[in-house]
Design a protein around this motif. Structure first.
Motif, PDB file in Angstrom:
ATOM      1  N   PRO A   2     -15.224  22.918  37.807  1.00  0.00           N
ATOM      2  CA  PRO A   2     -14.461  22.031  36.934  1.00  0.00           C
ATOM      3  C   PRO A   2     -12.958  22.263  37.072  1.00  0.00           C
ATOM      4  O   PRO A   2     -12.503  23.387  37.272  1.00  0.00           O
ATOM      5  N   ARG A   3     -12.187  21.189  36.993  1.00  0.00           N
ATOM      6  CA  ARG A   3     -10.724  21.244  36.944  1.00  0.00           C
ATOM      7  C   ARG A   3     -10.326  21.056  35.493  1.00  0.00           C
ATOM      8  O   ARG A   3     -10.587  20.008  34.909  1.00  0.00           O
ATOM      9  N   LEU A   4      -9.721  22.072  34.901  1.00  0.00           N
ATOM     10  CA  LEU A   4      -9.529  22.117  33.464  1.00  0.00           C
ATOM     11  C   LEU A   4      -8.055  22.146  33.074  1.00  0.00           C
ATOM     12  O   LEU A   4      -7.200  22.596  33.837  1.00  0.00           O
ATOM     13  N   PHE A   5      -7.790  21.703  31.850  1.00  0.00           N
ATOM     14  CA  PHE A   5      -6.490  21.921  31.217  1.00  0.00           C
ATOM     15  C   PHE A   5      -6.674  21.788  29.710  1.00  0.00           C
ATOM     16  O   PHE A   5      -7.609  21.137  29.237  1.00  0.00           O
ATOM     17  N   THR A   6      -5.801  22.423  28.960  1.00  0.00           N
ATOM     18  CA  THR A   6      -5.809  22.264  27.509  1.00  0.00           C
ATOM     19  C   THR A   6      -4.767  21.229  27.122  1.00  0.00           C
ATOM     20  O   THR A   6      -3.761  21.045  27.821  1.00  0.00           O
ATOM     21  N   GLY A   7      -5.009  20.555  26.008  1.00  0.00           N
ATOM     22  CA  GLY A   7      -4.058  19.529  25.620  1.00  0.00           C
ATOM     23  C   GLY A   7      -4.308  18.977  24.235  1.00  0.00           C
ATOM     24  O   GLY A   7      -5.235  19.390  23.522  1.00  0.00           O
ATOM     25  N   ALA A  34      -6.621   5.092  27.472  1.00  0.00           N
ATOM     26  CA  ALA A  34      -7.678   6.000  27.012  1.00  0.00           C
ATOM     27  C   ALA A  34      -7.472   7.415  27.541  1.00  0.00           C
ATOM     28  O   ALA A  34      -8.051   8.365  26.999  1.00  0.00           O
ATOM     29  N   ASN A  35      -6.647   7.566  28.582  1.00  0.00           N
ATOM     30  CA  ASN A  35      -6.420   8.881  29.184  1.00  0.00           C
ATOM     31  C   ASN A  35      -5.059   9.477  28.831  1.00  0.00           C
ATOM     32  O   ASN A  35      -4.681  10.517  29.376  1.00  0.00           O
ATOM     33  N   TYR A  36      -4.323   8.847  27.920  1.00  0.00           N
ATOM     34  CA  TYR A  36      -3.064   9.442  27.473  1.00  0.00           C
ATOM     35  C   TYR A  36      -3.341  10.765  26.765  1.00  0.00           C
ATOM     36  O   TYR A  36      -4.278  10.877  25.962  1.00  0.00           O
ATOM     37  N   HIS A  37      -2.518  11.749  27.014  1.00  0.00           N
ATOM     38  CA  HIS A  37      -2.666  13.062  26.395  1.00  0.00           C
ATOM     39  C   HIS A  37      -1.363  13.837  26.564  1.00  0.00           C
ATOM     40  O   HIS A  37      -0.485  13.426  27.331  1.00  0.00           O
ATOM     41  N   ILE A  38      -1.266  14.956  25.887  1.00  0.00           N
ATOM     42  CA  ILE A  38      -0.151  15.889  26.040  1.00  0.00           C
ATOM     43  C   ILE A  38      -0.733  17.191  26.563  1.00  0.00           C
ATOM     44  O   ILE A  38      -1.501  17.862  25.860  1.00  0.00           O
ATOM     45  N   THR A  39      -0.408  17.549  27.785  1.00  0.00           N
ATOM     46  CA  THR A  39      -0.923  18.796  28.359  1.00  0.00           C
ATOM     47  C   THR A  39      -0.270  19.996  27.676  1.00  0.00           C
ATOM     48  O   THR A  39       0.943  20.007  27.447  1.00  0.00           O
ATOM     49  N   LEU A  40      -1.071  20.995  27.373  1.00  0.00           N
ATOM     50  CA  LEU A  40      -0.559  22.275  26.892  1.00  0.00           C
ATOM     51  C   LEU A  40      -0.519  23.303  28.019  1.00  0.00           C
ATOM     52  O   LEU A  40       0.511  23.913  28.264  1.00  0.00           O
ATOM     53  N   ARG A  41      -1.635  23.494  28.712  1.00  0.00           N
ATOM     54  CA  ARG A  41      -1.668  24.451  29.819  1.00  0.00           C
ATOM     55  C   ARG A  41      -2.631  23.941  30.886  1.00  0.00           C
ATOM     56  O   ARG A  41      -3.830  23.800  30.632  1.00  0.00           O
ATOM     57  N   PHE A  42      -2.110  23.638  32.078  1.00  0.00           N
ATOM     58  CA  PHE A  42      -2.969  23.291  33.207  1.00  0.00           C
ATOM     59  C   PHE A  42      -3.658  24.559  33.690  1.00  0.00           C
ATOM     60  O   PHE A  42      -3.031  25.613  33.842  1.00  0.00           O
ATOM     61  N   ILE A  43      -4.959  24.473  33.914  1.00  0.00           N
ATOM     62  CA  ILE A  43      -5.759  25.625  34.340  1.00  0.00           C
ATOM     63  C   ILE A  43      -6.152  25.494  35.805  1.00  0.00           C
ATOM     64  O   ILE A  43      -6.033  26.432  36.575  1.00  0.00           O
ATOM     65  N   GLY A  44      -6.618  24.316  36.191  1.00  0.00           N
ATOM     66  CA  GLY A  44      -6.999  24.099  37.573  1.00  0.00           C
ATOM     67  C   GLY A  44      -8.480  24.258  37.800  1.00  0.00           C
ATOM     68  O   GLY A  44      -9.297  24.236  36.870  1.00  0.00           O
ATOM     69  N   ASP A  45      -8.855  24.411  39.063  1.00  0.00           N
ATOM     70  CA  ASP A  45     -10.264  24.511  39.454  1.00  0.00           C
ATOM     71  C   ASP A  45     -10.743  25.947  39.262  1.00  0.00           C
ATOM     72  O   ASP A  45     -10.206  26.879  39.868  1.00  0.00           O
ATOM     73  N   VAL A  46     -11.753  26.107  38.423  1.00  0.00           N
ATOM     74  CA  VAL A  46     -12.315  27.431  38.165  1.00  0.00           C
ATOM     75  C   VAL A  46     -13.838  27.330  38.238  1.00  0.00           C
ATOM     76  O   VAL A  46     -14.405  26.242  38.109  1.00  0.00           O
ATOM     77  N   ASP A  47     -14.505  28.469  38.459  1.00  0.00           N
ATOM     78  CA  ASP A  47     -15.966  28.408  38.483  1.00  0.00           C
ATOM     79  C   ASP A  47     -16.494  28.311  37.057  1.00  0.00           C
ATOM     80  O   ASP A  47     -15.762  28.481  36.075  1.00  0.00           O
ATOM     81  N   HIS A  48     -17.781  28.018  36.933  1.00  0.00           N
ATOM     82  CA  HIS A  48     -18.349  27.739  35.614  1.00  0.00           C
ATOM     83  C   HIS A  48     -18.326  28.972  34.708  1.00  0.00           C
ATOM     84  O   HIS A  48     -18.182  28.830  33.488  1.00  0.00           O
ATOM     85  N   PHE A 155      -6.678  20.784  19.121  1.00  0.00           N
ATOM     86  CA  PHE A 155      -6.426  20.766  20.560  1.00  0.00           C
ATOM     87  C   PHE A 155      -7.769  20.763  21.266  1.00  0.00           C
ATOM     88  O   PHE A 155      -8.804  21.061  20.654  1.00  0.00           O
ATOM     89  N   VAL A 156      -7.775  20.386  22.533  1.00  0.00           N
ATOM     90  CA  VAL A 156      -9.039  20.273  23.258  1.00  0.00           C
ATOM     91  C   VAL A 156      -8.917  20.892  24.644  1.00  0.00           C
ATOM     92  O   VAL A 156      -7.819  21.087  25.172  1.00  0.00           O
ATOM     93  N   LEU A 157     -10.072  21.190  25.215  1.00  0.00           N
ATOM     94  CA  LEU A 157     -10.194  21.596  26.607  1.00  0.00           C
ATOM     95  C   LEU A 157     -10.714  20.392  27.372  1.00  0.00           C
ATOM     96  O   LEU A 157     -11.819  19.911  27.113  1.00  0.00           O
ATOM     97  N   ILE A 170     -12.380  14.246  30.385  1.00  0.00           N
ATOM     98  CA  ILE A 170     -13.514  14.480  29.495  1.00  0.00           C
ATOM     99  C   ILE A 170     -13.179  15.645  28.576  1.00  0.00           C
ATOM    100  O   ILE A 170     -12.697  16.688  29.038  1.00  0.00           O
ATOM    101  N   VAL A 171     -13.428  15.474  27.284  1.00  0.00           N
ATOM    102  CA  VAL A 171     -13.256  16.567  26.328  1.00  0.00           C
ATOM    103  C   VAL A 171     -14.457  17.496  26.458  1.00  0.00           C
ATOM    104  O   VAL A 171     -15.585  17.123  26.142  1.00  0.00           O
ATOM    105  N   GLU A 172     -14.197  18.705  26.932  1.00  0.00           N
ATOM    106  CA  GLU A 172     -15.268  19.688  27.108  1.00  0.00           C
ATOM    107  C   GLU A 172     -15.477  20.531  25.858  1.00  0.00           C
ATOM    108  O   GLU A 172     -16.574  21.028  25.616  1.00  0.00           O
ATOM    109  N   ALA A 173     -14.430  20.738  25.070  1.00  0.00           N
ATOM    110  CA  ALA A 173     -14.538  21.470  23.801  1.00  0.00           C
ATOM    111  C   ALA A 173     -13.351  21.075  22.947  1.00  0.00           C
ATOM    112  O   ALA A 173     -12.283  20.765  23.476  1.00  0.00           O
ATOM    113  N   ALA A 174     -13.538  21.073  21.635  1.00  0.00           N
ATOM    114  CA  ALA A 174     -12.486  20.686  20.708  1.00  0.00           C
ATOM    115  C   ALA A 174     -12.340  21.767  19.643  1.00  0.00           C
ATOM    116  O   ALA A 174     -13.343  22.297  19.148  1.00  0.00           O
ATOM    117  N   TYR A 175     -11.102  22.082  19.289  1.00  0.00           N
ATOM    118  CA  TYR A 175     -10.789  23.191  18.395  1.00  0.00           C
ATOM    119  C   TYR A 175      -9.895  22.693  17.266  1.00  0.00           C
ATOM    120  O   TYR A 175      -8.682  22.569  17.432  1.00  0.00           O
TER     121      TYR A 175
END
Length: 200
Positions: A2-7, A34-48, A155-157, A170-175
């Protein structure tokens, strides 16, 4: 992987206002509202495994109040070679602290430090072969930019496609703010400790 970022998510009503600026700029690839967002921290491609660790670790974020967000101008990235048209987000101490906390957490999980200065924004379009003059004229023709204000309740992942950006995200987790110990999760997340998430 997955390519992830928080926002932070942009509410639909704010997205509708920003979408009024779409069109009329050759060389612009407009982002779907529908894809507008404010990035907090780009994470990138990481393993599961790392992705699950990140989702759990974000649940440890300290409890904080909802954030007041103000989008106050059209702006750009790229200087003499513009690469993006933005809705500029007014800096605030609360937003800066949230972003700094995410930076600290990502370093804990082993990511390289982010070297670029954090500039909060909503990307409206990615630009290719757009001259600075044409871009300046486009912004000038839009006239006064009314401030757009909303309250971020969580904020979301996010996960993103591998390729050129722009979504879908895609929202993977919401906090939720004020209740970080009980993060919200979309459909079917497995649960691990305090965090719930989609990443399998």
């Amino acid at each position: 992987m997955p390519r992830l970022f928080t926002g932070l998510e942009v509410p639909p009503e704010i997205g509708q206002e920003l979408a009024l600026y779409r069109g009329g700029l050759p060389g612009a690839r407009w982002i779907d509202p529908a894809n507008y967002h404010i990035t907090l921290r780009f994470i990138g491609d990481v393993d599961h495994g790392v992705a699950r660790d990140i989702a759990s670790m974000l649940a440890e974020e300290r409890v904080r109040a909802p954030l007041r967000i103000t989008i106050d101008a059209l702006s750009t990235f790229g200087g003499g070679r513009p690469r993006a048209l933005l809705g500029r987000v007014a800096p605030s101490p609360e937003l800066a602290r949230l972003q700094a906390d995410h930076e600290r957490l990502m370093r804990r999980v082993g990511l390289e430090p982010e070297t670029r200065k954090y500039t909060p924004h909503v990307t409206l379009a990615r630009l290719r072969d757009v001259s600075p003059g044409d871009l300046a004229a486009f912004i000038a023709m839009r006239g006064h930019f009314p401030k757009l204000v909303f309250t971020a309740e969580r904020f979301v992942l996010f996960s993103a496609r591998e390729s050129v950006g722009g979504g879908p995200y895609i929202v993977e987790a919401a906090y939720p703010f004020g209740a970080i110990q009980n993060p919200e999760a979309p459909r079917g997340f497995p649960t691990r400790g305090a965090a719930e998430y989609r990443l399998g």
